[in-house]
Each structure stands twice: as C-alpha cells, then as structure tokens.
Motif scaffolding. Structure first.
Motif: not given
Length: 252
Positions: A154-159, A187-193
């Motif tokens: 599950k992704l956060t709203q920000a992601s 931080g969000v970009v790192r998570t998506l990567l």
C-alpha cells in the motif's frame, strides 16, 4: 673657712641646678614621647604588586583529517555515500573531505570491490560521473517480496500523488516534482524507486539533474498496456512554465 664653705655651697647649687635641668629635659622627652604615642599612627602606603596580564591558552581545534577516524578515509567516504540523496562525484567528495581526488577514486574502487567479494546486498554505482549506494540487482526479488507483500504494497497519499506527477510529466526532475506538490519529495522518490514503480531515465541540462519516469512494473500494477491508457488527469496539473516559475521562486 668661710670661703671654702661658700665654694662648697656654690658647687652644690650648681649640681642641684644641673640635676634640675636634667630632670626637666627628661620630663620634656617623656612628654614628647607620650604626645607621639597619643598621635594617630601614620600609615605608610602599601605598594600593591603589579599584576601581569595572564595570557589565556586558546585551545585550537585539531585539524580536520578523515584519515585519523576509525577505518580511515575509506570508511569516511563510505559513510558519506550512504547518506547522499543524489550521486556525488569523486571531486565533490575530495573537496568536502579535504582529500586528494585520486585517493577518493581509489577508495571508491576498493569499496565496490570489497562489496562484490563479500556478496553485500548493496553496491556502488556511477551515474553521470557521480557515485551513490544502491541495492544490488541480484537481490531485487528479495527487496520486491518485502516491499510488495501484504501491507507493504500500500502506498501513502504522498507516494500516490508523487507517482501521478511522474507518470503524467515524465521525464521529470525531482525539483519539478517538488514544485508541483509544494513539498520536498526526496524520501517519497526513494520509496518509489525502491518499489520499482519509477526509475532514473537520464539527466537534464548542464547541472545533470536526474530525470525520472515510470517502469513496466508500474503499468503492470495499474493493469495498463501503455501510458496512453492513463486517465485524462494531465489537464489538472500545472503547465511546464508554471512549474519553472515555482522552481525559480523556491530557489529565490
């Protein structure tokens, strides 16, 4: 007889006169001593010692030298590479850590060689002459299993918001993503990567800002065959000129 007696009396009178004079002198001396004793004592000025200025010892900070740290320069370089958000060049590391550039380059090569020999889960990759730590591709299945299994999927709203910006505006730099969303997205970009939903697809301009785009896995997760099937969301995003103006305001 009369002359002798007269003489004796005269001598006696002189003796008595001398004794009286002596007594008066003693009396005068006693009076002077008593008067001096009654007078207030004269305090002689006390010379205070001259205090010489004491030079305070100023402790100078020891010179900066990463070679003296535990593990030496190589470990210091490794620590920096572990925390950077974007790849850094050997020259940038050398300048920041006050080391010769050739020594930094040798340390990076040594680190990567050691990671490979020890089968570490991460590796050093060079992108546009900049270095950064990444998870090793050999362990991608394990990373995906952890991140995409159950609740981790599950992704956060920000992601989700960041992913939408990238999907509709790709290729796009991190600064442009931040300008659209109005917040820092590192931080969000790192998570998506890490989750394999976006990837680095090149660099932009002379500054070499990294550009991001979506991956085939992103299309797979959304059940799409191509980006052309994305819903018509683009009209709700600001134009490129507006984004550039927001970026300029942020740097101002």
């Amino acid at each position: 007889m009369t002359d002798d007696r007269s003489n004796d009396e005269s001598v006696g009178d002189r003796a008595m006169s001398d004794e009286a004079t002596s007594d008066e002198a003693v009396s005068d001396e006693d009076s002077t001593t008593a008067a001096a004793a009654e007078a207030e004592p004269i305090e002689e000025p006390i010379e205070e010692p001259i205090e010489e200025p004491i030079e305070e010892a100023i402790e100078e900070a020891p010179p900066f030298d990463v070679r003296t740290m535990p593990g030496g320069a190589r470990s210091a370089i490794e620590a920096v590479l572990m925390v950077v958000d974007q790849p850094v060049t050997a020259n940038e590391l050398a300048t920041a850590l006050e080391l010769p550039e050739h020594e930094v380059a040798e340390a990076i090569e040594d680190l990567e060689r050691g990671y490979a020999e020890q089968h570490r889960g991460f590796a050093l990759r060079c992108i546009n002459e900049g270095w950064r730590v990444y998870s090793r591709p050999d362990y991608a299945p394990a990373v995906e299993k952890f991140l995409l299994d159950g609740q981790q999927a599950k992704l956060t709203q920000a992601s989700l918001e960041t992913l939408a910006v990238i999907a509709y505006r790709q290729p796009i730099s991190r600064s442009r993503i931040s300008a659209v969303r109005g917040v820092n997205v590192d931080g969000v970009v790192r998570t998506l990567l890490t989750r394999g939903l976006i990837t680095e697809i090149g660099s932009e301009g002379e500054q070499g800002a990294m550009l991001y785009g979506t991956t085939p896995y992103f299309l797979q997760r959304l059940g799409l065959s191509s980006l052309d099937e994305l819903p018509a969301l683009a009209p709700y995003l600001p134009d490129a000129d507006v984004v550039d103006e927001l970026i300029a305001q942020g740097h101002g």
